[in-house]
Design an enzyme around this catalytic site. Sequence first.
Site, PDB file in Angstrom:
ATOM      1  N   SER A  59    -114.422  59.859 -88.477  1.00  0.00           N
ATOM      2  CA  SER A  59    -115.137  59.008 -87.883  1.00  0.00           C
ATOM      3  C   SER A  59    -116.386  58.731 -88.558  1.00  0.00           C
ATOM      4  CB  SER A  59    -115.432  59.553 -86.541  1.00  0.00           C
ATOM      5  OG  SER A  59    -116.654  59.023 -85.677  1.00  0.00           O
ATOM      6  N   TYR A  84    -117.513  67.010 -80.892  1.00  0.00           N
ATOM      7  CA  TYR A  84    -116.609  65.691 -81.667  1.00  0.00           C
ATOM      8  C   TYR A  84    -117.445  65.745 -83.085  1.00  0.00           C
ATOM      9  CZ  TYR A  84    -114.798  61.216 -82.337  1.00  0.00           C
ATOM     10  OH  TYR A  84    -114.146  60.065 -82.912  1.00  0.00           O
TER      11      TYR A  84
END
Length: 256
Positions: free
Chosen positions: A142, A155
């Site tokens: 990401s 995350y």
Amino acid sequence: MGRLEDKIAIITGGSGGIGKATAQRFLAEGAHVVLVDLDDDALGAAARELDGGDRVLTVRADVSREEDVRGYVSATLERHGRIDVFFNNAGIEGKVAPLESQELAMFDKVLAVNVRGAYLGLREVLPRMYERRSGSVINTSSVAGLRGSAGVLPYVTSKHALSGMTKVAALEAAKYEVRVNSIHPSPVNTRMMRSLEAGFDPSDAEAARAGMAANIPLGRYGESDEIASLVLFLASDESRFITGAQYRIDGGMGAA
Ligand SMILES: NC(=O)c1ccc[n+]([C@@H]2O[C@H](COP(=O)([O-])OP(=O)(O)OC[C@H]3O[C@@H](n4cnc5c(N)ncnc54)[C@H](O)[C@@H]3O)[C@@H](O)[C@H]2O)c1
């Protein structure tokens, strides 16, 4: 001839937004896909929607469980005898909270799925690729694997870990002519962003969405099929000299 004609591709998180869009793209280019995800009903619905007949196999598995990972790899080998492409893509976002309020159980869960799950997949799949001296792995990291983002420490931590994992795997796999790359999307229009928008601004998720879109130079989220285009390139032989690379697909965020 499709760009993935007769290739065998495993896609984890295969009934989710990016996974399913990638499966669609792979099927259109001649591949056989193995969709791996948590829920049989969602997998069945994805398979019906994809309409690929016997070119779609679904396997229910929790990627953080060793025996489940062995299960999806052996199901693929039983059906097809080999694995050409591994889209190591399953992931969860956790909860939005400042780091001192993150629940340890959720921290552990995010790392279990996003890091341990990705590792277990590599550990089972790569040796099968080494035997044939051929294969391409794409790990879904990401932009959160390249920069910080307040409120989502588990995350961000997990996606940074995937960057390192990709580099080590690429170095080890290169002598077998197997490639390992990571992709780094900015926000993409899937269930995951709906959850994060509600987490960032519980009273006005739409405002959270507009704020995040405004941080992207192209002024909008990515779409799953746009991510699928990059994954297709990295899966195909067109990218045969590319390994250990981190591909941003972020509407220009990395330029800022
Ligand atoms: N949507 C975004 O903005 C965005 C941005 C950058 C990276 N990503 C990454 O892309 C990947 C795909 O996310 P998405 O946007 O398609 O979200 P999504 O929630 O639609 O898809 C994720 C899929 O992973 C599956 N999954 C979760 N835990 C699992 C487990 N333990 N075992 C097997 N499957 C599991 C879910 O059931 C779901 O189908 C994730 O790794 C995510 O972190 C997403």
